[in-house]
Design an enzyme around this catalytic site. Structure first.
Site, mmCIF file in Angstrom:
data_model
loop_
_atom_site.group_PDB
_atom_site.id
_atom_site.type_symbol
_atom_site.label_atom_id
_atom_site.label_comp_id
_atom_site.label_asym_id
_atom_site.label_seq_id
_atom_site.Cartn_x
_atom_site.Cartn_y
_atom_site.Cartn_z
ATOM 1 N N CYS A 275 0.659 -1.246 0.086
ATOM 2 C CA CYS A 275 -0.060 0.140 -0.043
ATOM 3 C C CYS A 275 0.893 1.324 0.002
ATOM 4 C CB CYS A 275 -1.154 -0.108 1.077
ATOM 5 S SG CYS A 275 -2.308 1.341 1.174
ATOM 6 N N HIS B 164 -3.599 -4.982 0.794
ATOM 7 C CA HIS B 164 -3.202 -5.726 2.066
ATOM 8 C C HIS B 164 -3.130 -6.944 2.249
ATOM 9 C CE1 HIS B 164 -2.460 -1.784 4.357
ATOM 10 N NE2 HIS B 164 -3.433 -1.158 3.595
ATOM 11 N N GLU C 104 -1.660 -8.959 4.274
ATOM 12 C CA GLU C 104 -1.529 -9.283 5.564
ATOM 13 C C GLU C 104 -2.848 -9.794 6.514
ATOM 14 O OE1 GLU C 104 -1.110 -4.757 6.253
ATOM 15 O OE2 GLU C 104 -0.892 -6.481 4.468
#
Length: 526
Positions: free
Chosen positions: A92, A182, A184
């Site tokens: 990002c 993202h 994660e």
């Protein structure tokens, strides 16, 4: 090379550095890297070039950020990141900052993407080899206003989305990658695989980070640090202090003494379980101080929750110091400090955090007692501590335990506390947790407990009228306790629990279920 140094080399040589630009989910990046078997650390982006070079990471991950690259004091990437020649993954803001510094362009765009989005895979790439294929459409989690509009020399786009023409970019010659989404977070279903591809296939890490290896290494480190000294440990029966105590005991045996201060506000049977487990199962020297009368006398007529906490914290320190003084001559104090505690003590800008967490098992003891600290868990996340506990053969009833507050049941009884109220709440709590376990739901819930409400309600039991107390049940799901959603029990379950409580607990005639999320509420009631 010593055995300790050799094991340290094996576990930590394959390491990844995560530079934090202020994202709220940076810790999730580290957890995904650790889950892939690779050791990593999170540092603020202000880390010096010298420190980064000395760490010698195999790869570097740049986190997201609430900032814009166009801000006057936008977080900058240290020069060493690209000078080292190791693989870099920008997430990002990390992607945008990387593009800007390497010669690309980033613009603020009217079309923003927040939440679930879909990307189209347009080219093959090492970052998602074996996970995504060219021509596929994949779900990801976006959160951005700015976007890359022109790539630096050497980069190519390998995926696009409606709001990001460069959703994934790659310069595979220099092993530089950027994703606008993202990976994660769990809302990117295959995100963990992408991170693993980066750590293993791109950065060449072998995945040697295991709890078995960590256990052996930490035992050697404890022996080296403590030598012939003596260690005391405040044992609460919670996950962190329990794992720390057993690990230290494996390292130094009877040089460790644990002090268990029973303040009288534990759940049913907890004090007995702590004593039997650590004295009986692990043969650890344990001082059990039943100070319940002292605590309950001090809390008589206290209704303010903050005064409750401060009173309990102050008395805990006083009692702990009294018992430690009786031992005499301890050189070290053991604490169950975890890696999130370490991270949260420093802000992403590199200075002291304005939200340093305070913990009931830390509360001023090091300064007052003038001892060196032994903190064997300070490299671990909570889930890793649980894994280490299983490696140490600690019972699942302790290792898998829901979080339990230091003040115990005191903050689950709004208003004044006394032994009768505590006994009533223990019975309710026991029934509630029994039914949760019986339904196979305990591990699906982050935290579950009962609250004794400071109200009386009219009821009808048999042919008579009752005027008894009410209780509230609380159960939430969460990943880190920062946000939480109430657990959606089915009505049959709630009916079964309520029926048992009003039939088996004399003094309770009404049961409610708390469906408040966090925010706006908190998990605990006080």
């Amino acid at each position: 090379m010593t055995e300790n140094a050799t094991l340290d080399h094996v576990l930590h040589d394959d390491r990844v550095l995560i530079l934090d630009f202020g994202s709220q989910v940076t810790q999730l990046i580290a957890r995904r890297v650790r889950e892939s078997g690779v050791y990593c650390e999170i540092w603020p982006f202000t880390a010096t070039d010298e420190r980064i070079r000395a760490f010698a990471p195999r790869g570097i991950i740049l986190s997201g950020s609430p900032a814009s690259v166009h801000d006057e004091n936008a977080p900058a990437i240290p020069d060493a990141v690209f000078a080292l020649g190791v693989p870099v993954l920008g997430i990002c803001y990390g992607q945008q900052a990387m593009c800007r510094v390497l010669g690309g362009k980033v613009e603020t765009h009217e079309h923003r993407e927040f939440g679930r989005a879909h990307i189209d895979i347009t080219e093959d790439c090492a970052l998602f080899r074996g996970t995504w294929a060219r021509g596929n459409r994949e779900q990801v989690w976006m959160s951005h206003g700015d976007r890359v509009t022109s790539l630096p020399p050497g980069f190519r786009a390998v995926a696009v989305s409606e709001g990001a023409p460069f959703a994934i970019i790659a310069d595979e010659g220099r092993r530089l990658y950027g994703v606008q989404f993202h990976p994660e977070v769990v809302h990117t279903p295959h995100g963990a695989s992408l991170i693993r591809n980066f750590t293993h296939d791109v950065a060449g890490c072998k995945g040697n980070w295991t709890m078995a290896g960590f256990r052996d290494l930490e035992i050697a480190k404890i022996r080296e640090q403590v030598g012939t000294g003596r260690v005391i440990c405040g044992l609460s029966g919670g996950v962190d202090s329990s794992v720390a105590a057993v690990l230290i005991h494996e390292a130094i045996g009877d040089q460790l003494t644990c002090i268990f201060v029973d303040h009288g506000m534990l759940r049913a049977g907890e004090a007995e379980e702590v004593v039997s487990t650590f004295r009986g199962r692990f043969n650890i020297r344990l001082i059990h101080r039943d100070a319940s009368d002292l605590f309950l006398d001090a809390l008589k007529d206290v209704t303010d929750p903050e005064i409750k906490r401060k009173t309990i914290g102050r008395l805990f320190i006083e009692v702990f110091e009294q018992e430690a003084a009786k031992i005499g001559g301890a050189d070290f104090l053991a604490q169950g400090t975890l890696y999130p505690d370490v991270i949260e003590s420093v802000s992403f800008t590199g200075g002291p955090s304005v939200t340093i967490k305070s913990h009931h098992n830390v509360g001023g003891l090091p300064e007052r007692m003038n001892m060196k600290l032994v903190e064997p868990l300070r490299e671990l996340f909570k889930d890793e501590v649980r894994d280490l506990g299983r490696e140490l053969d600690i019972p699942e009833s302790i290792v898998g335990r829901h979080p339990f507050p230091g003040p115990g049941l005191a903050i689950r009884i709004p208003g004044a506390i006394d032994r009768d109220k505590l006994a009533l709440l223990r019975k309710v709590d026991t029934i509630y947790l029994e039914e949760i376990r019986r339904a196979g739901l305990y591990d699906a819930i982050w935290q579950a407990f009962a609250v004794l409400l400071p109200v009386r309600t009219v009821g009808v039991m048999g042919d008579g009228r009752t005027y008894d107390q009410a209780c509230a049940l609380r159960a939430v799901t969460s990943t880190d306790g920062m946000t939480a959603e109430f657990y959606p029990f089915d009505m049959a379950f709630l009916n079964r629990v309520a029926s048992r409580i009003v039939n088996e607990v004399r003094g309770i005639n009404r049961v409610t279920y708390d469906i408040t999320s966090k925010p706006p509420g908190t998990i605990e009631w006080e």
